[in-house]
Write a protein that holds these residues in place. Sequence first.
Motif, PDB file in Angstrom:
ATOM      1  N   ARG A 248       0.834  -1.225   0.000  1.00 35.18           N
ATOM      2  CA  ARG A 248       0.000   0.000   0.000  1.00 35.18           C
ATOM      3  C   ARG A 248       0.853   1.254   0.000  1.00 35.18           C
ATOM      4  O   ARG A 248       0.494   2.268  -0.561  1.00 35.18           O
ATOM      5  CB  ARG A 248      -0.908   0.023   1.238  1.00 35.18           C
ATOM      6  CG  ARG A 248      -2.279  -0.544   1.009  1.00 35.18           C
ATOM      7  CD  ARG A 248      -3.244  -0.134   2.120  1.00 35.18           C
ATOM      8  NE  ARG A 248      -2.744  -0.422   3.450  1.00 35.18           N
ATOM      9  CZ  ARG A 248      -2.894  -1.592   4.093  1.00 35.18           C
ATOM     10  NH1 ARG A 248      -3.527  -2.587   3.509  1.00 35.18           N
ATOM     11  NH2 ARG A 248      -2.404  -1.761   5.308  1.00 35.18           N
TER      12      ARG A 248
ATOM     13  N   ASN B  50       1.795  -2.076  -6.035  1.00 34.27           N
ATOM     14  CA  ASN B  50       0.462  -1.516  -6.262  1.00 34.27           C
ATOM     15  C   ASN B  50       0.294  -1.173  -7.741  1.00 34.27           C
ATOM     16  O   ASN B  50       0.996  -0.310  -8.272  1.00 34.27           O
ATOM     17  CB  ASN B  50       0.301  -0.268  -5.386  1.00 34.27           C
ATOM     18  CG  ASN B  50      -1.035   0.429  -5.602  1.00 34.27           C
ATOM     19  OD1 ASN B  50      -1.821   0.051  -6.479  1.00 34.27           O
ATOM     20  ND2 ASN B  50      -1.285   1.447  -4.788  1.00 34.27           N
TER      21      ASN B  50
ATOM     22  N   LEU C 250      -1.817   0.477  -9.259  1.00 31.64           N
ATOM     23  CA  LEU C 250      -2.375   1.797  -9.583  1.00 31.64           C
ATOM     24  C   LEU C 250      -1.365   2.908  -9.304  1.00 31.64           C
ATOM     25  O   LEU C 250      -1.673   4.085  -9.430  1.00 31.64           O
ATOM     26  CB  LEU C 250      -3.665   2.019  -8.777  1.00 31.64           C
ATOM     27  CG  LEU C 250      -4.709   0.901  -8.932  1.00 31.64           C
ATOM     28  CD1 LEU C 250      -5.942   1.193  -8.092  1.00 31.64           C
ATOM     29  CD2 LEU C 250      -5.078   0.691 -10.399  1.00 31.64           C
ATOM     30  N   ASP C 251      -0.145   2.529  -8.898  1.00 37.04           N
ATOM     31  CA  ASP C 251       0.882   3.494  -8.485  1.00 37.04           C
ATOM     32  C   ASP C 251       2.069   3.421  -9.456  1.00 37.04           C
ATOM     33  O   ASP C 251       2.942   2.560  -9.343  1.00 37.04           O
ATOM     34  CB  ASP C 251       1.300   3.135  -7.046  1.00 37.04           C
ATOM     35  CG  ASP C 251       2.425   4.017  -6.506  1.00 37.04           C
ATOM     36  OD1 ASP C 251       3.066   4.747  -7.297  1.00 37.04           O
ATOM     37  OD2 ASP C 251       2.665   3.963  -5.292  1.00 37.04           O
TER      38      ASP C 251
ATOM     39  N   SER D 227     -13.399  -6.800  -8.864  1.00 33.90           N
ATOM     40  CA  SER D 227     -12.373  -5.777  -9.132  1.00 33.90           C
ATOM     41  C   SER D 227     -12.076  -5.639 -10.612  1.00 33.90           C
ATOM     42  O   SER D 227     -11.439  -4.679 -11.033  1.00 33.90           O
ATOM     43  CB  SER D 227     -11.046  -6.119  -8.447  1.00 33.90           C
ATOM     44  OG  SER D 227     -11.246  -6.715  -7.226  1.00 33.90           O
TER      45      SER D 227
ATOM     46  N   GLN E 178     -13.431  -2.254 -12.953  1.00 34.98           N
ATOM     47  CA  GLN E 178     -12.796  -0.926 -12.989  1.00 34.98           C
ATOM     48  C   GLN E 178     -11.487  -0.927 -13.793  1.00 34.98           C
ATOM     49  O   GLN E 178     -10.986   0.122 -14.150  1.00 34.98           O
ATOM     50  CB  GLN E 178     -12.526  -0.434 -11.556  1.00 34.98           C
ATOM     51  CG  GLN E 178     -11.685  -1.404 -10.753  1.00 34.98           C
ATOM     52  CD  GLN E 178     -10.747  -0.731  -9.737  1.00 34.98           C
ATOM     53  OE1 GLN E 178     -10.467   0.476  -9.798  1.00 34.98           O
ATOM     54  NE2 GLN E 178     -10.265  -1.520  -8.801  1.00 34.98           N
TER      55      GLN E 178
ATOM     56  N   GLY F 193      -5.762  -4.238  -0.504  1.00 33.89           N
ATOM     57  CA  GLY F 193      -6.902  -3.419  -0.918  1.00 33.89           C
ATOM     58  C   GLY F 193      -6.716  -2.764  -2.278  1.00 33.89           C
ATOM     59  O   GLY F 193      -7.498  -1.895  -2.662  1.00 33.89           O
ATOM     60  N   VAL F 194      -5.668  -3.164  -2.999  1.00 31.60           N
ATOM     61  CA  VAL F 194      -5.424  -2.642  -4.355  1.00 31.60           C
ATOM     62  C   VAL F 194      -5.015  -3.813  -5.243  1.00 31.60           C
ATOM     63  O   VAL F 194      -4.478  -4.805  -4.742  1.00 31.60           O
ATOM     64  CB  VAL F 194      -4.277  -1.591  -4.378  1.00 31.60           C
ATOM     65  CG1 VAL F 194      -4.723  -0.288  -3.749  1.00 31.60           C
ATOM     66  CG2 VAL F 194      -3.004  -2.119  -3.727  1.00 31.60           C
ATOM     67  N   PRO F 195      -5.261  -3.716  -6.567  1.00 30.32           N
ATOM     68  CA  PRO F 195      -4.745  -4.757  -7.454  1.00 30.32           C
ATOM     69  C   PRO F 195      -3.221  -4.696  -7.481  1.00 30.32           C
ATOM     70  O   PRO F 195      -2.646  -3.616  -7.293  1.00 30.32           O
ATOM     71  CB  PRO F 195      -5.333  -4.397  -8.824  1.00 30.32           C
ATOM     72  CG  PRO F 195      -5.770  -2.976  -8.721  1.00 30.32           C
ATOM     73  CD  PRO F 195      -6.004  -2.666  -7.279  1.00 30.32           C
TER      74      PRO F 195
END
Length: 338
Positions: free
Chosen positions: A23, A41, A43-44, A72, A75, A135-137
Amino acid sequence: MNKKTLLLGEDENSIDTAAKILRNGGLCAIPTETVYGLAANALDGKAINSIFTAKGRPRDNPLIVHISDIDSLEQLVLSIPEKAKKLAEKFWPGPLTMIMPKSDVIPEEVSAGLDTVAIRFPSHETARRIISCAGVPLAAPSANLSGSPSPTTVKHVIDDMYGKIDAIVDGGVCKVGVESTVITLATDVPRLLRPGGITVEMIENVIGKIDVDHAVTEMMNEGERAASPGMKYKHYSPEANVIIVDSKDYISFVNSKKADGVFALCFEEDSNSLSVPFITFGGENDPNAQAAELFAALRELDEKNAKTVYARCPQKDGVSLAVYNRLLRAAGFEVIKP
Ligand code: TXA
Ligand code: MG
């Protein structure tokens, strides 16, 4: 070799620690049912960048995004093709990666500039717990240095990644042993880009005829655009020079090559008849064992300082197609038929 790398287990505390690292933008190697993955992560973009640095991976080679629940998916992609829904229902969670048109939440760094994204829902329980707790892909390539065989044990990961990443989670030996099957659903006819534990035959039983990219079993032509960028790189390579021997007379051929540094990479049944040193990868009629043992065998050959390796040629269908595909790349496509 400058990071302090935490070695974690599969207990609750370890999972929490791994999830927190992820995270916060860190890198953590995690077990999956195929091979160990080097996760960040998804998305990062900055975290993703550090994956490429740690592995020494070419930046034009996109990453697979791992999820731990089917909800999931929505999205991450523009739309879910009907055939993807059918395959997900049948094979997820499990060793199947599906490529679909990507949504805007996927950073450039993950898709390497393509307009698609590769998604996988692993079945390994620890992988799923880590993804869900983070909590993230999670984007995760195999946790090896770029170009070397994928890691199927925590020792392989430590050998390649210790000191370069924040943590390594020990989840034991990976059961499948070769990376997931990759199929694109972003083409009119779905196309297999990388064979794996979910076979062509299994997929066609669910969605009908698919194409198999020629790069699965053939060297790409010069200047050809790769459907899957990973296919153009030399891969899974030990230091030794690997040559595939496609012949019924494998044993006598290899015995005739006996010399310093010459090894056989053979099936269990062959070992009694060989007069050169050997490493086995499964039994002749046990493709699952061949897949599970191949990468460890390639690493072992390096540890034994093998210089020339004559490898037994696997079958070219079912799970064996995945074994043949990896071995071809380890051999730089050198196949002889004596
Ligand atoms: O089993 C696996 O898939 C493992 C575990 C960790 O999940 N991961 C893995 O990742 O093997 P990697 O990065 O070593 O291989 C991913 C392959 C590469 O050949 C890459 O080029 C291809 O998938 N790929 C990823 N995204 C793609 C896309 N959008 N289009 C075409 N190929 C893609
Ligand atoms: Mg890889």
